[in-house]
Design a protein around this motif. Structure first.
Motif, PDB file in Angstrom:
ATOM      1  N   ASP A 252       0.875  -1.173   0.000  1.00  0.00           N
ATOM      2  CA  ASP A 252       0.000   0.000   0.000  1.00  0.00           C
ATOM      3  C   ASP A 252       0.902   1.210   0.000  1.00  0.00           C
ATOM      4  N   CYS A 253       0.423   2.307  -0.585  1.00  0.00           N
ATOM      5  CA  CYS A 253       1.202   3.523  -0.483  1.00  0.00           C
ATOM      6  C   CYS A 253       0.277   4.715  -0.578  1.00  0.00           C
ATOM      7  N   ASN A 254       0.709   5.822  -0.063  1.00  0.00           N
ATOM      8  CA  ASN A 254      -0.046   7.048  -0.234  1.00  0.00           C
ATOM      9  C   ASN A 254       0.899   8.188  -0.587  1.00  0.00           C
ATOM     10  N   ASP A 276       8.329  24.519   0.082  1.00  0.00           N
ATOM     11  CA  ASP A 276       9.509  24.626   0.936  1.00  0.00           C
ATOM     12  C   ASP A 276       9.361  23.729   2.147  1.00  0.00           C
ATOM     13  N   GLY A 277      10.502  23.348   2.689  1.00  0.00           N
ATOM     14  CA  GLY A 277      10.479  22.602   3.931  1.00  0.00           C
ATOM     15  C   GLY A 277      10.394  21.108   3.706  1.00  0.00           C
ATOM     16  N   GLU A 278      10.213  20.419   4.813  1.00  0.00           N
ATOM     17  CA  GLU A 278      10.264  18.967   4.764  1.00  0.00           C
ATOM     18  C   GLU A 278       8.872  18.373   4.624  1.00  0.00           C
ATOM     19  N   PHE A 279       8.737  17.373   3.791  1.00  0.00           N
ATOM     20  CA  PHE A 279       7.468  16.651   3.710  1.00  0.00           C
ATOM     21  C   PHE A 279       7.715  15.271   3.137  1.00  0.00           C
ATOM     22  N   ALA A 280       6.774  14.381   3.363  1.00  0.00           N
ATOM     23  CA  ALA A 280       6.889  13.029   2.828  1.00  0.00           C
ATOM     24  C   ALA A 280       6.111  12.981   1.530  1.00  0.00           C
ATOM     25  N   LEU A 281       6.823  12.800   0.433  1.00  0.00           N
ATOM     26  CA  LEU A 281       6.143  12.743  -0.862  1.00  0.00           C
ATOM     27  C   LEU A 281       5.313  11.477  -0.952  1.00  0.00           C
TER      28      LEU A 281
ATOM     29  N   GLN B 251      -6.514   7.439   0.869  1.00  0.00           N
ATOM     30  CA  GLN B 251      -5.093   7.398   0.507  1.00  0.00           C
ATOM     31  C   GLN B 251      -4.320   8.551   1.120  1.00  0.00           C
ATOM     32  N   HIS B 252      -4.983   9.392   1.883  1.00  0.00           N
ATOM     33  CA  HIS B 252      -4.319  10.592   2.387  1.00  0.00           C
ATOM     34  C   HIS B 252      -3.260  10.247   3.426  1.00  0.00           C
ATOM     35  N   VAL B 253      -2.252  11.104   3.477  1.00  0.00           N
ATOM     36  CA  VAL B 253      -1.150  10.884   4.411  1.00  0.00           C
ATOM     37  C   VAL B 253      -1.604  11.136   5.849  1.00  0.00           C
ATOM     38  N   ASN B 254      -2.530  12.062   6.002  1.00  0.00           N
ATOM     39  CA  ASN B 254      -2.937  12.480   7.341  1.00  0.00           C
ATOM     40  C   ASN B 254      -3.910  11.467   7.943  1.00  0.00           C
ATOM     41  N   THR B 296      -2.144   0.708   7.163  1.00  0.00           N
ATOM     42  CA  THR B 296      -1.057   1.678   7.018  1.00  0.00           C
ATOM     43  C   THR B 296      -0.954   2.591   8.236  1.00  0.00           C
ATOM     44  N   LEU B 297      -2.093   2.861   8.876  1.00  0.00           N
ATOM     45  CA  LEU B 297      -2.049   3.723  10.062  1.00  0.00           C
ATOM     46  C   LEU B 297      -1.127   3.149  11.132  1.00  0.00           C
ATOM     47  N   LEU B 298      -0.954   1.833  11.124  1.00  0.00           N
ATOM     48  CA  LEU B 298      -0.133   1.199  12.151  1.00  0.00           C
ATOM     49  C   LEU B 298       1.354   1.436  11.928  1.00  0.00           C
TER      50      LEU B 298
END
Lengths: 461, 966
Positions: A252-254, A276-281, B251-254, B296-298
């Motif tokens: 899985d990926c987001n 700008d700055g740090e983030f997870a792509l 699918q959101h990161v948050n 994925t939350l884990l």
């Protein structure tokens, strides 16, 4: 919404305090500190969400400080916790680093940021990029004091070794240095059963970007061609070709919201305008066919000379490619309470061929110690090159005669390590392109780095 | 340049120096000075005396300086509104500044000044800014509406700000949409459950929100998703539409976005399931898409994991299919914090099935050999629970437990024995063969629970254990020293042994135990039980056999299951909220108080309270309180006079001293808790004489050992009377848990036509607590104590340390203290003590306390009234009523008079018509119609009354009545 927000030093002093709704008394920071320090149920840590006298406290810890939010409402806890994390990121982006010292030196800037980020307890825009237009204070960039002493890659997640404020990109005095860091950070969770087979294994990875590019030019990133993403590409399950191990398969990926994935399914490229700055792509996880970087074998034998002694032999194989090596490897072996003393002999049986160096050199890289209070045997390596093999023979002095049960009472053995420039999932950046048409001379620094570290790497015995 | 240096100055003349610097014409110097002031403010120094000087710096075109001044203002706006209002002219001017940043700053800061006076100046700028061209200003203004509502709700409605907010939902800028929505949600919450629906969710708004969902920031997405989850649709098509738009959010990161999206989708599943086809395929497809993001939350930080796990725990109870195949991801990592491990174990047990039990057991066995004792115990328990839940796997579980017993680690063995007892109770007469192994480990038992479990096993299987009598005898040696849990179990086991194997030694044992339990113990439970056995055995041993050796019901694993209606509410309404983490309905912990808005004439008083509140224990009950409040009020009045005259800032500190003499004459605007108590105390210095009049209350009873009721009569008579037995005490709901301090349990009940507060006060401090007084805040029913002094029937009215005092407080209805509608059952209570200060707690007035004994009416009148009254309000309560008769009984017990009952042939429902009268709060006669299918979930309730807001009161109160809890 959030009633209060504060940042506490490790001693419980309030460094930053904001009160939004005014329905929680000012003394709440003391109530919080008392409760989190002396959590009533056993000696465990306080859970990240707890309630005292009708006030809900939500907190996280980072850089040695605690960030706390209080509320009386029934809101979403992950919302608040994610928000606290975001504040950490913002502070890091603007002050270069997050620590008590860094915050104290940038109090006004942090307040200014907070005023933009939260209004009346509602999170507002939290993108480092957007905030830049509202910030007028200058940062005092603080690099951590211990930084010089540590290796480039410590165990932290995320790009390390860059302590720089995003506000630098607005400088016009020529000292500006345009650069972008793209890091593939992976953490391994792996459990081996007593017979040495993998019981469970997972890699949690992220593509972290830290960008200091003036004018925010668009960039393009390409990943492996042979990348398969579980549910996205194979909704009906994976077929034989993927299990052969020639492809990289993600469960899985987001993606971060800036990622433009229009051509991702075609050629695995992602285009984006990095803020700008740090983030997870990209965050991903995989359980498929990766090779564990370490294997370990434990044997326990009686000592023929004395029944109050036992010999434990640990054999460790480092199975990363020979051109890579693990740093800061630590092997932890818990022993039962009736072990009185431990003495160990170190040797590397077969130093890896080629540049592995002479056997003596290998021994100098290792050390061991035994913590009598915690009954913990530790075997440490400064550096552990791929393809090498090491043995530790520990002679245990026991309080009672040796019994067969000792075998199961030693362990589970835990490993901690970091492997620079290695990705366990074999995910790779094929290219990183900065698209800026106008200026041919524009050639900012580009750093692509990989690091794999252990999250939980356990051998059961 | 670093801010650190601003902290370094600690000189005495610092304030004076700063004052000079603030007046300096040199801009960098000025800026530096303001920064120093802010640094001082942060470390808690009072720099409010610099207020006029700082405000003077505000009129500048230097943005940095202006922002610094605003930073200072926003801080003091909260705590010292009287000061902040002095700057109001500049605010108004700034709100028209050409720079949008400054316009927004001005509106933002003004909203933080909680003084009613500010509204006069705030409304026009706010109106302008809501229509501003710049989205940054608009989004700031949207939040400001919520701030204003908190100060003056009527004004917000009168000026049409709510309509403007609703219009903003279609703003082109997603940030504005998100803030408008958040503001509306906040206002809705402030208005309470009785408020009208502000969002007025229509198909049109729905579409707007769905469109904005993709564009918003992650925080805005959560706001939108939460309002989607609250949208009550019945149309499966609507639900499908919503879900289709929400699914990509997974699918959101948050993690907050993911969890809120999961909540919306679960809601949609429920709606789709109502559709004609049952929506099985759709639900299956959605479930499949939900699993990977949840897993994925884990991988996130432990804090986020913990919240996710608590939510997942609920999801797997409601929709087990979602994660049925994922048990592996819940295996614990060695470096997980304990709180994460515990949650993972809980979920592993829930997901364990015949398919994966081998894997799960292998893991649990590993955990049972780890170092952390709490975790190990929980792991052993988990094995037992798997055995109880999965019949096919029981044998394997038992084998693992036996292996663990072999390790001889004391706490593992004890825990294993406890769970094996549960397994025996679940599967009687199947696994006795292992008893021998258990008996080998008797020596290691030292915990009461393990001991009593072992004793139970010996008693239960006495006939199959050859040396059962010897084993029991060994336990009996220490009988007098055991805890009551073990004593009770030993008593029963001995009786069982005697009935099964009436040997000589058994006879000796039984007489020894019975005489010991009846004559040498203080424990009434043990004594009573011994008497029962004695009498049974002496009158009819055969009957004794029937009673003692009767077949026991088989147990099920419900140790951590939630009540179905609570689970339903948690999943469908409160998922992804704090309630879902605590697994408790929000009413039990949300104590949202509307802040008292400072009126201009009370400014000083408020300031005083605030200072006082920060010192634990010291409360306004001080005799000086009222005086000081009055004095400060007078001072504040003068400052308001100067409000618009900025050129002459009145020196604040001087005023209170001068005005101190005015105190007695100062008007008391608030009739609130503190004032009430304060004035009470002013009457007499020492705990007042009034206590004697109240202690005449005949019902107040101090708890202690219950009056020993002799069992020789055959059965135990319940400890009757209005006084409370210890058992009754322990059943009272906890209102204020305060381990180590004073805890309060209590309930409002109706007794002989009077509303009475039954309270139990537990004093866990080291010293006696006295001077107890009680006061209630103004409430919807005008309830207040008849006497504020609590009549504790001990010398000096003190609660001794470590004991519980029961008190009965009759309440009176004071019409003048009724708060304006909407009705709310909330009751805020303050309890004053001399030693631990004032304790506050919230209670809810139960329906059954309000309904009057004489509230019935004629059936014909009912019919006429039903027709005459305005249209009814209806709701469906998630309850199950076993039968119509039970319902009738329970209703009658709560003074809800049943007038008619009929079957609805079409639906198979029972319909009950009832009525009640509530004089308190001017509610009047209430007519009810209840429709339900006996035994099935869901009761449709319709309510008719003169006042519309009564309906909610009934909906809230009925569940406890129907469940027989009242």
């Amino acid at each position: 919404m959030i009633s209060q927000f504060y940042i506490l030093s490790p001693r419980g002093d309030v460094i930053i305090r904001k009160d939004y709704l005014g329905d929680v008394p000012r003394t709440s920071s003391e109530v919080f500190f008392r409760n989190s320090k002396f959590w009533k149920e056993g000696d465990g840590e306080a859970p990240p969400v707890f309630n005292v006298d009708g006030v809900t406290y939500l907190h996280i810890k980072e850089g040695g400080v605690q960030l706390v939010a209080t509320t009386r409402a029934n809101l979403s806890p992950s919302f608040v916790l994610e928000f606290l994390r975001r504040i950490c990121t913002i502070v890091k982006d603007y002050c270069g680093f997050l620590s008590e010292d860094a915050i104290r030196k940038n109090v006004v800037l942090v307040y200014e940021l907070l005023d933009e980020v939260v209004d009346y307890g509602f999170p507002q825009s939290t993108a480092t990029e957007t905030l830049k237009q509202f910030v007028v204070n200058e940062p005092t960039v603080v690099a951590p004091a211990y930084y010089q002493a540590k290796p480039l890659f410590s165990l932290n997640k995320g790009p390390t070794g860059v302590f720089k404020s995003v506000l630098e990109t607005t400088r016009t005095d020529g000292k500006r240095r345009d650069e972008i860091f793209v890091d593939v950070v992976e953490r391994i969770t792996c459990t081996f059963n007593a017979s040495g087979y993998i019981a469970s294994a997972q890699v949690d990875g992220a593509v972290q970007i830290k960008s200091y590019l003036a004018g925010n030019p668009p960039i393009k990133i390409k990943l492996n061609d042979d990348l398969l993403i579980g549910k996205r590409d194979a909704p009906y399950g994976l077929d034989a070709r993927s299990s052969e191990g020639h492809t990289v398969v993600l469960d899985d990926c987001n993606f971060h919201e800036v990622a433009n994935l229009d051509s991702f399914d075609v050629d695995r490229t992602i285009s984006l305008v990095p803020p700008d700055g740090e983030f997870a792509l990209m965050n991903y996880r995989t359980t498929h066919g990766f090779k564990p970087p370490f294997r370990l074998h434990v044997s326990v034998d009686a000592d023929p000379n004395s029944e109050y002694k036992a010999v434990v032999t640990l054999k460790l194989w480092c199975e990363v490619p020979a051109d890579k090596s693990a740093s800061g490897l630590e092997v932890e072996v818990p022993t039962p309470r009736y072990v009185q003393r431990v003495h160990c002999d170190l040797s590397d049986a077969h130093a890896s061929g080629g540049k592995g160096g002479p056997a003596g050199g290998g021994v100098a890289q290792q050390a061991w110690d035994y913590n009598e209070k915690g009954h913990l045997l530790r075997w440490k390596f400064k550096k552990c090159p791929g393809g090498s093999e090491y043995t530790l023979r520990a002679r245990l002095t026991l309080e009672k005669p040796y019994g067969a049960s000792l075998r199961s009472e030693i362990g589970p053995v835990n490993l901690r390590f970091t492997i620079p420039m290695h990705s366990a999932s074999r995910i790779a950046l094929k290219y990183l392109q900065i698209l800026k048409k106008a200026d041919k001379n524009y050639n900012p620094y580009r750093w692509v780095r990989y690091v794999t570290s252990s999250n939980s790497y356990t051998f059961r015995t | 340049m670093s801010d650190g240096k601003y902290f370094s100055t600690t000189k005495r003349g610092e304030i004076h120096e700063l004052k000079e610097e603030l007046r300096s014409l040199d801009r960098p110097k000025k800026k530096d000075a303001v920064k120093k002031v802010i640094a001082a403010m942060t470390v808690g120094k009072d720099v409010s005396m610099l207020f006029p000087d700082v405000v003077n710096c505000m009129q500048t075109d230097d943005l940095e300086l202006k922002k610094l001044v605003y930073l200072y203002l926003i801080n003091y706006a909260k705590t010292q509104p009287d000061l902040a209002i002095m700057a109001v002219n500049t605010f108004v001017k700034d709100s028209q500044d050409p720079n949008p940043l400054i316009r927004a700053l001005a509106v933002r800061t003004m909203g933080c000044i909680r003084v009613d006076k500010i509204t006069e100046y705030l409304c026009d700028p706010l109106q302008r800014c809501l229509k501003d061209d710049d989205p940054y200003v608009r989004k700031t203004a949207a939040v400001c509406v919520a701030k204003l509502y908190d100060i003056n709700p009527e004004l917000v409605e009168d000026r049409g700000f709510l309509d403007m907010l609703r219009e903003m939902l279609s703003d082109a800028n997603p940030m504005v949409v998100a803030n408008a929505l958040a503001a509306l949600q906040e206002i809705q919450e402030l208005a309470g459950p009785g408020g009208k629906d502000l969002l007025q969710m229509s198909t049109q708004t729905l579409n707007k929100l769905l469109a904005a969902l993709n564009e918003c920031t992650e925080w805005g997405q959560v706001f939108i998703l939460d309002s989607l989850a609250a949208y009550d649709t019945r149309d499966p098509k609507d639900a499908e539409k919503i879900a289709e738009r929400v699914l990509p959010r997974l699918q959101h990161v948050n993690s907050a976005v993911v969890l809120s999206a999961v909540k919306v989708i679960l809601r949609c599943m429920d709606v789709v399931a109502l559709g004609p086809s049952g929506g099985e395929d759709t639900i299956k497809a959605w479930s499949k898409k939900m699993a990977p993001p949840l897993v994925t939350l884990l991988a996130a930080e432990p804090e986020v994991q913990y919240v996710a796990l608590r939510n997942i725990n609920l999801i797997v109870q409601r929709r087990p299919a979602v994660l049925a195949n994922e048990v592996k991801v819940f295996f614990c990592k060695y470096n997980d914090p304990l709180y994460v491990k515990m949650e993972k174990l809980e979920i592993m047990i829930r997901l364990a099935s015949d398919k994966n039990i081998d894997q799960v057991l292998l893991e649990l066995k590993e955990y049972a050999q780890e170092v952390d004792v709490d975790f190990v115990r929980k792991a052993v328990r988990a094995i037992g629970r798997c055995a109880v839940a999965l019949e096919k796997a029981t044998e394997r579980c038992i084998n693992v437990l036996l292996e663990l017993i072999q390790t001889k680690v004391s706490y593992v063995v004890q825990e294993a024995i406890i769970v094996i007892k549960d397994i025996f109770r679940r599967y009687p007469n199947q696994y006795e063969s292992i008893i021998a192994t258990l008996c080998d480990n008797l020596d290691s038992l030292d915990e009461p629970e393990a001991k009593s479990s072992m004793v139970w096993i010996i008693g239960e299987y006495a006939e199959r254990i050859d040396n059962a009598d010897e084993l029991l005898e060994a336990f009996l040696e220490t009988f007098p020293e055991e805890t009551s849990m073990v004593q009770l179990q030993l008593l029963t086991a001995t009786v069982k042994l005697f009935l099964k194997k009436p040997t000589e030694s058994a006879q000796k044992m039984i007489s020894a135990v019975l005489s010991c339990a009846t004559t040498e113990t203080d424990n009434p439970d043990l004594r009573d039980r011994a008497y029962i056995y004695w009498r049974l055995l002496s009158t009819d041993p055969e009957a004794a056999k029937d009673v003692v050796l009767a077949e026991k019901p088989v147990i099920a694993d419900d140790s951590s299951s939630l009540d179905p209606s609570l689970l339903e509410a948690l999943v469908s309404r409160y998922l992804a909220t704090v309630a879902a983490v605590y697994h408790r309905p929000p009413e039990t912990f949300v104590s949202r108080q509307r802040l008292a808005v400072t009126r201009a004439d009370e400014l000083g008083a408020r300031k005083f309270e605030e200072e006082d509140g920060s010192v634990p224990g010291a409360m306004v009950s001080d005799n000086n309180a009222a005086a000081a409040a009055g004095a400060a009020a007078a001072a504040a009045a003068s400052s308001v006079g100067d409000l618009l005259d900025m050129s002459d800032p009145t020196p604040m500190p001087a005023a209170p001293v001068a005005a101190a003499a005015v105190a007695p004459a100062a008007p008391r605007g608030l009739d609130d808790l503190l004032g009430g108590l304060g004035s009470l105390d002013m009457g007499g210095g020492a705990p007042p004489a009034a206590s004697t009049s109240a202690s005449a209350d005949p019902f107040a009873a101090l708890s202690g050992p219950a009056p020993a009721t002799s069992l020789s009569g055959g059965g135990a008579a319940p400890v009757a009377g209005a006084g409370m037995s210890p058992a009754a005490l322990s059943q009272l709901p906890t209102l204020l848990a305060n381990p180590g301090g004073v805890s309060v349990q209590g309930r409002l009940v109706r007794q002989a036509g009077q509303i009475v507060y039954q309270l139990a006060l537990r004093n866990d401090t080291m010293a006696p607590v006295d001077g107890l007084m009680i006061q209630t805040n103004r409430n919807s029913f005008g309830l207040g104590p008849a006497s504020q002094v609590l009549a504790i029937p001990t010398p000096g009215g003190a609660v001794p340390p470590g004991s519980v005092a029961a008190v009965r407080v009759p309440l009176l209805i004071d019409v003048s203290k009724v708060t304006p509608p909407p009705l709310s059952t909330g009751l805020q209570v303050a309890l004053r003590t001399t030693q631990v200060g004032v304790l506050y707690f919230n209670d809810a007035v139960p329906l059954s306390a309000l309904t009057e004994e004489t509230g019935s009416m004629e059936a014909a009148d009912f019919l006429a009234a039903w027709k005459a009254l305005p249209p009814e309000a209806s709701a469906r309560l998630p309850l199950a009523v076993p039968s119509a008769d039970v319902a009738k009984q329970r209703l009658a017990a709560a003074n809800l008079f049943v007038l008619a009952h009929r079957q609805v042939p079409a639906t198979g429902q029972d319909a009950i018509y009832a009525t009640c009268r509530i004089t308190a709060g001017g509610v009047g006669q209430v007519l009810l119609e209840l429709k339900f299918v006996a035994g099935a979930g869901g009761v449709d309730v319709s309510v008719k009354a003169e006042r519309q807001d009564v309906a909610q009161l009934v909906f809230d109160g009925l569940p406890s009545v129907l469940l027989g809890a009242a």
